[in-house]
Every structure is written in structure tokens, then in C-alpha cells.
Write an enzyme that holds these catalytic residues in place. Structure first.
Site, PDB file in Angstrom:
ATOM      1  N   HIS A   1       0.906  -1.298  -0.062  1.00 41.01           N
ATOM      2  CA  HIS A   1       0.023   0.002  -0.032  1.00 41.01           C
ATOM      3  C   HIS A   1       1.163   1.367  -0.042  1.00 41.01           C
ATOM      4  O   HIS A   1       1.680   1.246   0.791  1.00 41.01           O
ATOM      5  CB  HIS A   1      -0.795  -0.197   1.317  1.00 41.01           C
ATOM      6  CG  HIS A   1      -1.686   0.962   1.357  1.00 41.01           C
ATOM      7  ND1 HIS A   1      -2.125   1.753   2.406  1.00 41.01           N
ATOM      8  CD2 HIS A   1      -2.596   1.524   0.324  1.00 41.01           C
ATOM      9  CE1 HIS A   1      -3.238   2.737   2.194  1.00 41.01           C
ATOM     10  NE2 HIS A   1      -3.263   2.447   0.950  1.00 41.01           N
TER      11      HIS A   1
ATOM     12  N   ASP B   1      -4.661   5.039   4.555  1.00 39.84           N
ATOM     13  CA  ASP B   1      -6.184   5.179   4.464  1.00 39.84           C
ATOM     14  C   ASP B   1      -6.841   5.789   5.717  1.00 39.84           C
ATOM     15  O   ASP B   1      -6.504   5.506   6.780  1.00 39.84           O
ATOM     16  CB  ASP B   1      -6.697   3.954   4.185  1.00 39.84           C
ATOM     17  CG  ASP B   1      -6.378   3.409   2.833  1.00 39.84           C
ATOM     18  OD1 ASP B   1      -5.895   4.138   2.033  1.00 39.84           O
ATOM     19  OD2 ASP B   1      -6.565   2.343   2.432  1.00 39.84           O
TER      20      ASP B   1
ATOM     21  N   HIS C   1     -13.535   5.951   2.191  1.00 37.11           N
ATOM     22  CA  HIS C   1     -12.204   6.437   3.001  1.00 37.11           C
ATOM     23  C   HIS C   1     -11.507   7.323   2.078  1.00 37.11           C
ATOM     24  O   HIS C   1     -11.950   7.477   0.759  1.00 37.11           O
ATOM     25  CB  HIS C   1     -11.316   5.122   3.238  1.00 37.11           C
ATOM     26  CG  HIS C   1     -10.549   4.475   2.141  1.00 37.11           C
ATOM     27  ND1 HIS C   1     -11.218   3.854   1.343  1.00 37.11           N
ATOM     28  CD2 HIS C   1      -9.498   4.618   1.741  1.00 37.11           C
ATOM     29  CE1 HIS C   1     -10.283   3.379   0.381  1.00 37.11           C
ATOM     30  NE2 HIS C   1      -9.051   3.599   0.456  1.00 37.11           N
TER      31      HIS C   1
ATOM     32  N   HIS D   1      -7.807   7.968   0.767  1.00 35.98           N
ATOM     33  CA  HIS D   1      -6.480   7.486   0.377  1.00 35.98           C
ATOM     34  C   HIS D   1      -5.664   8.681   0.190  1.00 35.98           C
ATOM     35  O   HIS D   1      -5.770   9.393  -0.680  1.00 35.98           O
ATOM     36  CB  HIS D   1      -6.482   6.525  -0.724  1.00 35.98           C
ATOM     37  CG  HIS D   1      -5.099   6.061  -1.388  1.00 35.98           C
ATOM     38  ND1 HIS D   1      -4.274   5.157  -0.764  1.00 35.98           N
ATOM     39  CD2 HIS D   1      -4.195   6.681  -1.927  1.00 35.98           C
ATOM     40  CE1 HIS D   1      -3.087   5.023  -1.346  1.00 35.98           C
ATOM     41  NE2 HIS D   1      -3.005   6.102  -2.024  1.00 35.98           N
TER      42      HIS D   1
HETATM   43 ZN   LIG Z   1      -5.148   3.390   0.309  1.00 32.87          ZN
END
Ligand SMILES: [Zn+2]
Length: 275
Positions: free
Chosen positions: A166, A170, A245, A247
Site C-alpha cells: 500500500h 487510509d 475512505h 487514500h
Molecule cells: Zn489506500
């Protein structure tokens, strides 16, 4: 292979030199940087290439070392010439990375490289206002990109949702939660339609970029100035997500592949983000 260039030289030059002899002459450093960039350019390109990804990671690390070195020199009030030369070295590393990532992003159809204004994509949720002309203040107080959140996937987390690690942090929030620019800057891109959904990328005065993805609405336009804490849009779940969410990513260039760990970066701006 030219890879042998990497291992030894940078450490000697990017570490703060305790005595002049501990650091390689800058001409040699330039040769090292040139060598590294040639390697980066020569590695089979393509976002999916492991060799390319490894090389970009190595270059991002070298850039961060160079930046730390510049910061240290400034903190101890080093001479202007020494600071300028260290800053030139940092910028040279970034320029090579930028070129390499730009061509990969363009070939992959990344909207940030192909159409940073988002015009060619479908952006049904974007309701951009007129360009803002807020002054870009370097002494601004930086802020978190979102208030009242739950931290979800962190930087470098592994999981089935990502092909590799990732690349951002987040923040789990309900759709419609306001998303703010963490610091002053200029909107580099507003795009939509790829895995990041509706996204905004802001360039800050220190040369770093922040990315805000999966928005349900975008409130700024490419080229507009934003102030720290100015609303960029609303959080959502556009693109590849499993739920609403934000990012949030910090990058050395506007393109994927140049992310650095975002929470330590925010801490350096005196912004604490916790769970
Ligand atoms: Zn993310």
C-alpha cells in the site's frame, strides 16, 4: 551491470560529512547520480516490472537521504555554497526519477500524466469552482487531511487489495466528509476514472506532492492555489475501494512509484495523526 555503482558511493556523500575527507568530491557524486539515473532509465520500463520498481524505491530512498542531508545542513547554518550543492544533488535525483516515472505513467494511461485536468475522463461528481488564488504561504500551519477519522490501512501494508504494498495512508470516514489540503500549494491535477477514482494532487512549496483519492466530489481546479486547511472536496468511495475512505499519499513526483511514508512526513510539519 552498472548496479555496483549504488551500494557504496551514496552513503559516503549523502551522510553529513564530519570532515571534508569523509565525503566524496562533488564531481564524483555527480557521476554516481548520473550512473543511478542511467540504470533507472535502462531498467525494462513498465509499472509491473519488479526491476523497475526496485530501482525507483532505491532512488526514492536516495532522495530522502539527500533531503535529510539538506535539512541538517540548514539546521546547523552551513555555508550557502554547501547547502546549494546538496540541494542540487537532491534535485538531480528527483529529476531522474520524475522522467522515468512520467514515461511509465504515460504509457500506462495514468490520468495524472495523460490528462491532469481530468477533462478526458468521466468526472460526474466533480463540481470544480473557479480557480482559487489563495496566496502560497510558506509559514502556513499544516493540518491533517481529514478530521474525525479512523486510521485503516497504513503505508506499506500488504493485502489482497494491492498488487504490491500500500502506497499511502487510509482514513476511514463516511462519504461526504470534508477533505482538506494539508498545506499550502498548487493543484497539480484533478482526475477521475482510474483505480483512485476522483483524486486531487497538490504540489507544495517544498517540492513534495500530496494525493487525495476516492473522493465523491472535487471542489478545486488544476492550477488553482490552495491554502493549508482549504477544502479540496468530499471523501467517498470512487475507484477501487471496499468502502468510503480517504487514500492520502505523499510523493516526490506527481506520479505513482515515488511515495514516501506519509505520517512521518506530516510529523515533520508538526501534524500529529493518530488512531
Ligand atoms: Zn489506500
Amino acid at each position: 551491470m552498472r548496479r555496483e555503482h549504488h551500494a557504496r558511493l551514496p552513503r559516503m556523500c549523502f551522510a553529513p560529512a564530519r570532515k571534508p575527507s569523509a565525503c566524496l568530491p562533488s564531481a564524483l557524486a555527480a557521476v554516481w547520480i548520473a550512473g543511478m539515473l542511467v540504470v533507472l532509465a535502462a531498467v525494462p520500463a513498465g509499472a509491473g516490472s519488479d526491476a523497475f520498481r526496485k530501482e525507483t524505491k532505491r532512488t526514492v530512498r536516495a532522495h530522502e537521504k539527500a533531503r535529510t542531508h539538506v535539512d541538517r545542513l540548514r539546521a546547523k547554518n552551513a555555508g550557502a555554497t554547501e547547502v546549494r550543492s546538496a540541494e542540487r544533488r537532491r534535485k538531480a535525483i528527483r529529476a531522474g526519477l520524475w522522467d522515468a516515472l512520467w514515461s511509465v505513467a504515460r504509457d500506462a494511461g495514468d490520468p495524472v500524466a495523460v490528462d491532469p485536468s481530468g477533462r478526458a475522463g468521466r468526472c460526474p461528481a466533480a463540481r470544480a469552482r473557479a480557480r482559487s488564488r489563495a496566496p502560497e504561504r510558506r509559514d502556513a500551519v499544516w493540518t491533517a487531511p481529514i478530521h474525525r477519522y479512523r486510521l485503516s490501512a497504513g503505508y506499506a501494508a500488504r493485502g489482497s487489495r494491492w498488487a504490491h504494498r500500500h502506497t499511502g495512508q487510509d482514513f476511514a470516514v463516511p462519504t461526504g466528509t470534508p477533505v482538506y489540503a494539508v498545506g499550502p500549494g498548487t493543484v497539480r491535477a484533478t482526475t477521475c476514472g482510474d483505480g483512485f477514482g476522483n483524486q486531487v494532487i497538490v504540489r507544495h512549496p517544498d517540492g513534495y506532492f500530496t494525493q487525495y483519492a476516492h473522493l465523491s466530489r472535487i471542489d478545486v481546479r488544476k492550477g488553482g492555489r490552495v491554502a493549508a486547511g482549504q477544502r479540496l472536496g468530499l471523501a467517498g468511495s470512487t475507484g477501487n475501494t471496499t468502502g468510503p475512505h480517504l487514500h492520502f499519499e505523499v510523493r516526490i513526483t506527481p506520479y505513482m512509484g515515488s511515495a514516501v511514508s506519509p505520517l512521518p512526513w506530516l510529523r515533520r510539519k508538526s501534524v500529529q495523526v493518530g488512531g
